[in-house]
Design a protein around this motif. Sequence first.
Motif, PDB file in Angstrom:
ATOM      1  N   UNK A 218       2.078   1.211   2.714  1.00 30.42           N
ATOM      2  CA  UNK A 218       0.825   1.931   2.947  1.00 30.42           C
ATOM      3  C   UNK A 218       0.136   2.243   1.623  1.00 30.42           C
ATOM      4  N   UNK A 219       0.924   2.695   0.660  1.00 31.74           N
ATOM      5  CA  UNK A 219       0.361   3.041  -0.644  1.00 31.74           C
ATOM      6  C   UNK A 219      -0.235   1.806  -1.314  1.00 31.74           C
ATOM      7  N   UNK A 220       0.460   0.681  -1.219  1.00 29.86           N
ATOM      8  CA  UNK A 220      -0.061  -0.573  -1.774  1.00 29.86           C
ATOM      9  C   UNK A 220      -1.398  -0.935  -1.148  1.00 29.86           C
TER      10      UNK A 220
ATOM     11  N   UNK B  14      -2.084   8.742  -3.513  1.00 26.82           N
ATOM     12  CA  UNK B  14      -1.264   7.578  -3.182  1.00 26.82           C
ATOM     13  C   UNK B  14      -1.072   6.640  -4.373  1.00 26.82           C
ATOM     14  N   UNK B  15      -1.977   6.710  -5.343  1.00 25.38           N
ATOM     15  CA  UNK B  15      -1.890   5.840  -6.504  1.00 25.38           C
ATOM     16  C   UNK B  15      -1.032   6.425  -7.616  1.00 25.38           C
ATOM     17  N   UNK B  16      -0.666   7.659  -7.510  1.00 25.20           N
ATOM     18  CA  UNK B  16       0.098   8.307  -8.570  1.00 25.20           C
ATOM     19  C   UNK B  16       1.588   8.033  -8.398  1.00 25.20           C
ATOM     20  N   UNK B  17       2.357   8.398  -9.407  1.00 22.34           N
ATOM     21  CA  UNK B  17       3.798   8.169  -9.341  1.00 22.34           C
ATOM     22  C   UNK B  17       4.430   9.001  -8.242  1.00 22.34           C
TER      23      UNK B  17
ATOM     24  N   UNK C  48       1.351  -0.602  21.204  1.00 18.03           N
ATOM     25  CA  UNK C  48       1.995   0.440  20.388  1.00 18.03           C
ATOM     26  C   UNK C  48       2.326  -0.112  19.002  1.00 18.03           C
ATOM     27  N   UNK C  49       2.190   0.737  17.989  1.00 18.18           N
ATOM     28  CA  UNK C  49       2.509   0.273  16.641  1.00 18.18           C
ATOM     29  C   UNK C  49       4.019   0.122  16.488  1.00 18.18           C
ATOM     30  N   UNK C  50       4.435  -0.835  15.676  1.00 17.78           N
ATOM     31  CA  UNK C  50       5.866  -0.993  15.403  1.00 17.78           C
ATOM     32  C   UNK C  50       6.154  -1.128  13.913  1.00 17.78           C
ATOM     33  N   UNK C  51       5.158  -0.865  13.087  1.00 22.08           N
ATOM     34  CA  UNK C  51       5.337  -0.779  11.640  1.00 22.08           C
ATOM     35  C   UNK C  51       4.112  -0.061  11.067  1.00 22.08           C
ATOM     36  N   UNK C  52       4.197   0.272   9.807  1.00 20.59           N
ATOM     37  CA  UNK C  52       3.048   0.828   9.092  1.00 20.59           C
ATOM     38  C   UNK C  52       2.912   0.103   7.752  1.00 20.59           C
ATOM     39  N   UNK C  53       1.701  -0.029   7.242  1.00 26.77           N
ATOM     40  CA  UNK C  53       0.450   0.441   7.827  1.00 26.77           C
ATOM     41  C   UNK C  53       0.061  -0.398   9.047  1.00 26.77           C
TER      42      UNK C  53
END
Length: 494
Positions: A75-77, A149-152, A200-205
């Motif tokens: 997600x962060x990527x 989200x971009x920080x360490x 239904x979702x099965x992963x994120x993002x």
Amino acid sequence: MKALLLLVFAVPVWGGSPEVRCRLPPSAWCSSPEAALQCGVLQQCLEANFTRALARRNADPVKIGLYYESLCPACRNFIASMLYPASVLLDDIMDLTLVPYGNAQESHDGDKYIFKCQHGEDECVGNMIEACLLNLTDTNTFLTIFCMESSQDPIKAAKSCVELFLPNLSWERLMTCVNGDLGNQIMHQNALKTGALKPPHNYVPWITINGEHTEELQDKAFSALVPLVCDLYKNRTPSDRNKMKALLLLVLLLVFAMTMWVTLERSSAEVVAEVRCKHSPSAWCSSPEAALQCGVLKMCLKANLTRRRTVEPVKIEVYSESLCPDCRGYITNVLYPSSVLLGDIMDLTVVPYGNAQESFDGQRYVFTCQHGEQECLGNMIQACLLNLTKTNAFNIIFCMEAAVDVLQAAKPCVEMLAPQLSYETLFSCVKGDLGNHLMHQNALKTKALKPTHTFVPWITVNGIHTDDLQRKATSSLIPLVCSMYKGEKPEVCG
């Protein structure tokens, strides 16, 4: 018509520099008539708002929904290397909804909901902070989430990000939401929205486009969101891609060495990535050990193979000043998001000096800057960053230029984006012989320009400056670089 479309965002940055008395960040220049007057852009703001209203009346924007978790590496990527730059460039034709919850679980305990998150309690806190930000603020919200989200460490970065980009929102008010009934109800609503997804979702993002999710849409959004949105938009597609607007919600901090992640694929290791990964995203591919620890070895190997150049990248050089409003607008609204999306086909050089003047007092060089001593200090900080930290220098410069106060932002930007670089080391350069020498070299580079520069930002493309190249680089950098690159083009080129 072309010139008018350049104003599609909220503030044009190319037509004249606001006076120094303007202390507002670019994203706030059109926030009120008073602000526009203070910053000398009233006419441009009126014109931009009129143009924007016309564009919105002609077609509905493409709706992008992102269901994610605050500590999920994938997600962060996606937020840092694809979603954020795309949202900057396509703001007027893309309607973004963020739902921080993901694979969390909720239960009911009397008068409140209890949440259990995939990556532990810290992730629940991060989800709640971001959910409250989305509820309490209207502008700069995604910028602040992007900063986190971009920080360490997204949780530790939250307060600094809020202070830098949402100065009107007190940390106490935000924490009242996070720890109180309001935050609890907001997160419950996010649980309901996530639970209602079809399929239904099965992963994120998990990404929806105009309310729809398919594997094909997910893959396209992951690898080439800008072309996807432009293809789906039913109005005049921006060659308004060609008109990367002027001013985004200023932006922060940071970001991964984003060029690695355009070819990112999901994997179970990435989706479930363990909390033991303590590296910032920009360091995930710094070594096999880091990649293994963060569950992204496969993606790093693929990214590194993809990055091997068989054709020379397009060389973009930007001669700038740290406090020049036009330079700040260009860096935050065009140069930075374009550099993220274009990755290795663009080779970027930033030369902070601009319209400064130098003299020699017998022992060292003395500099006089267009916007005063503070600008000389900002130029020197950025010159030292470019010398001391090759990987994250432009991310930090972007962080500084996107903040309300460029100089005050320098320290938190460095601490978040290059924690291995102590501020003491940086200022030893700034105040010492190394910084003086670096700035002298920037003076020589700037003075050697042919033709001689007459304004900033001054842009060269493959070492050449013409009025036509300057215009294209300021209004449509992605199409310009894509057209000039002779190798296999990335998907963002369309």
